[in-house]
Design an enzyme around this catalytic site. Structure first.
Site, PDB file in Angstrom:
ATOM      1  N   GLY A  68      -1.746   7.304  -4.361  1.00 17.65           N
ATOM      2  CA  GLY A  68      -2.295   6.539  -3.249  1.00 17.65           C
ATOM      3  C   GLY A  68      -1.366   6.678  -2.063  1.00 17.65           C
ATOM      4  N   GLN A  73       2.419   4.282   5.805  1.00 17.74           N
ATOM      5  CA  GLN A  73       3.432   5.136   5.165  1.00 17.74           C
ATOM      6  C   GLN A  73       3.639   6.460   5.895  1.00 17.74           C
ATOM      7  OE1 GLN A  73       1.677   4.565   1.000  1.00 17.74           O
ATOM      8  NE2 GLN A  73       3.870   4.699   0.604  1.00 17.74           N
ATOM      9  N   CYS A 126       6.771   3.700  -5.543  1.00 18.50           N
ATOM     10  CA  CYS A 126       6.193   3.795  -4.206  1.00 18.50           C
ATOM     11  C   CYS A 126       6.840   4.974  -3.484  1.00 18.50           C
ATOM     12  CB  CYS A 126       6.455   2.500  -3.445  1.00 18.50           C
ATOM     13  SG  CYS A 126       5.833   2.519  -1.753  1.00 18.50           S
ATOM     14  N   LEU A 127       6.024   5.767  -2.829  1.00 21.94           N
ATOM     15  CA  LEU A 127       6.549   6.933  -2.112  1.00 21.94           C
ATOM     16  C   LEU A 127       7.489   6.513  -0.989  1.00 21.94           C
ATOM     17  CD1 LEU A 127       3.279   9.069  -1.935  1.00 21.94           C
ATOM     18  CD2 LEU A 127       5.218   9.356  -3.500  1.00 21.94           C
ATOM     19  N   HIS A 168      -1.854  -2.056  -4.793  1.00 23.74           N
ATOM     20  CA  HIS A 168      -0.620  -1.543  -4.177  1.00 23.74           C
ATOM     21  C   HIS A 168      -0.901  -1.032  -2.754  1.00 23.74           C
ATOM     22  CE1 HIS A 168       3.321   0.804  -4.635  1.00 23.74           C
ATOM     23  NE2 HIS A 168       2.794   1.287  -3.516  1.00 23.74           N
ATOM     24  N   GLU A 169      -1.985  -0.278  -2.597  1.00 22.44           N
ATOM     25  CA  GLU A 169      -2.268   0.331  -1.281  1.00 22.44           C
ATOM     26  C   GLU A 169      -2.757  -0.711  -0.274  1.00 22.44           C
ATOM     27  OE1 GLU A 169      -1.051   3.142  -0.803  1.00 22.44           O
ATOM     28  OE2 GLU A 169      -0.747   3.582  -2.924  1.00 22.44           O
ATOM     29  N   HIS A 172       0.061  -2.567   1.119  1.00 27.58           N
ATOM     30  CA  HIS A 172       0.731  -1.844   2.215  1.00 27.58           C
ATOM     31  C   HIS A 172       0.090  -2.182   3.562  1.00 27.58           C
ATOM     32  CE1 HIS A 172       3.776   0.871   0.696  1.00 27.58           C
ATOM     33  NE2 HIS A 172       2.988   1.374  -0.227  1.00 27.58           N
TER      34      HIS A 172
END
Ligand code: ZN
Length: 214
Positions: A68, A73, A126-127, A168-169, A172
């Site tokens: 995702g 991000q 997480c990226l 999670h997304e 963000h």
């Protein structure tokens, strides 16, 4: 249609970002853009630029690789995220975590609410927080409302691992990182997760590190 003068600053910023081919640079924790929340998407990019932006998010997510990616991000404060999970995991993990394949999806202006009271805790990463993972307790099932990339209404229930990805997304997009919701005693280097906590459930990690699961 409009001249360049009509374009929003966000559209200008996206054009600049897309001027370089290939995966976009991913913003790391510590950048305020990850904490600022996002503007609802209301045509700020126009259909052609939106399509190119979504394609760039997909390329960036796949290259990372991740399951995702949310617009903040890559430094863009718009309420847009993409998800996709081929879920190349063993059967035991698939069953324990509900990690079923999630086809590529674009979430525009998404919001979620829990369906039922069931919660479950697993490691996630997480990226934007490279090198670490932590256990987060999340709703097993969520109802997601918003639009897709074509402006069509979405009202859909996600379960299992896809529900975790969506939460999670969408978090963000509200300026929330998974660490805000994590069991901090579970914080582990990615190497430690591979070496020690690769089991289908997080029960061993909970005993070994001293944190609670739902
Ligand atoms: Zn993330």
């Amino acid at each position: 249609m409009g001249t360049p003068d009509d374009r929003t600053p966000l559209a200008e910023r996206v054009e600049q970002l897309l001027a370089v081919k290939g995966p976009l640079p991913i913003v790391a924790a510590g950048d305020p853009v990850l904490r600022a929340g996002t503007e609802p998407y209301d045509g700020q990019l126009g259909p052609e630029l939106l399509a190119r932006f979504v394609a760039a998010l997909r390329v960036t997510m796949r290259a990372a690789p991740g399951v995702g990616l949310a617009a903040p991000q890559v430094g863009i404060g718009l309420r847009i995220a993409v998800i996709e999970d081929p879920a190349p995991v063993p059967e035991e993990v698939r069953l324990a975590r509900g990690r079923v394949p999630q086809p590529f999806r674009v979430l525009v202006n998404p919001a979620y609410e829990a369906v039922g009271a069931a919660r479950t805790g697993f490691f996630e990463g997480c990226l934007s927080v490279p090198g670490y993972q932590a256990v987060v307790a999340r709703a097993v099932s969520v109802r997601v409302r918003g639009q897709d990339e074509g402006g069509r209404e979405v009202d859909e229930v996600f379960g299992g691992w896809p529900a975790r990805i969506v939460q999670h997304e969408v978090d963000h997009l509200d300026g929330t990182l998974y660490l805000d919701r994590a069991e901090l005693r579970s914080l582990s280097s990615s190497a430690a997760v591979v070496e020690r906590w690769g089991q289908a459930t997080a029960e061993g990690a909970a005993r070994g590190l001293g944190f609670s699961l739902p």
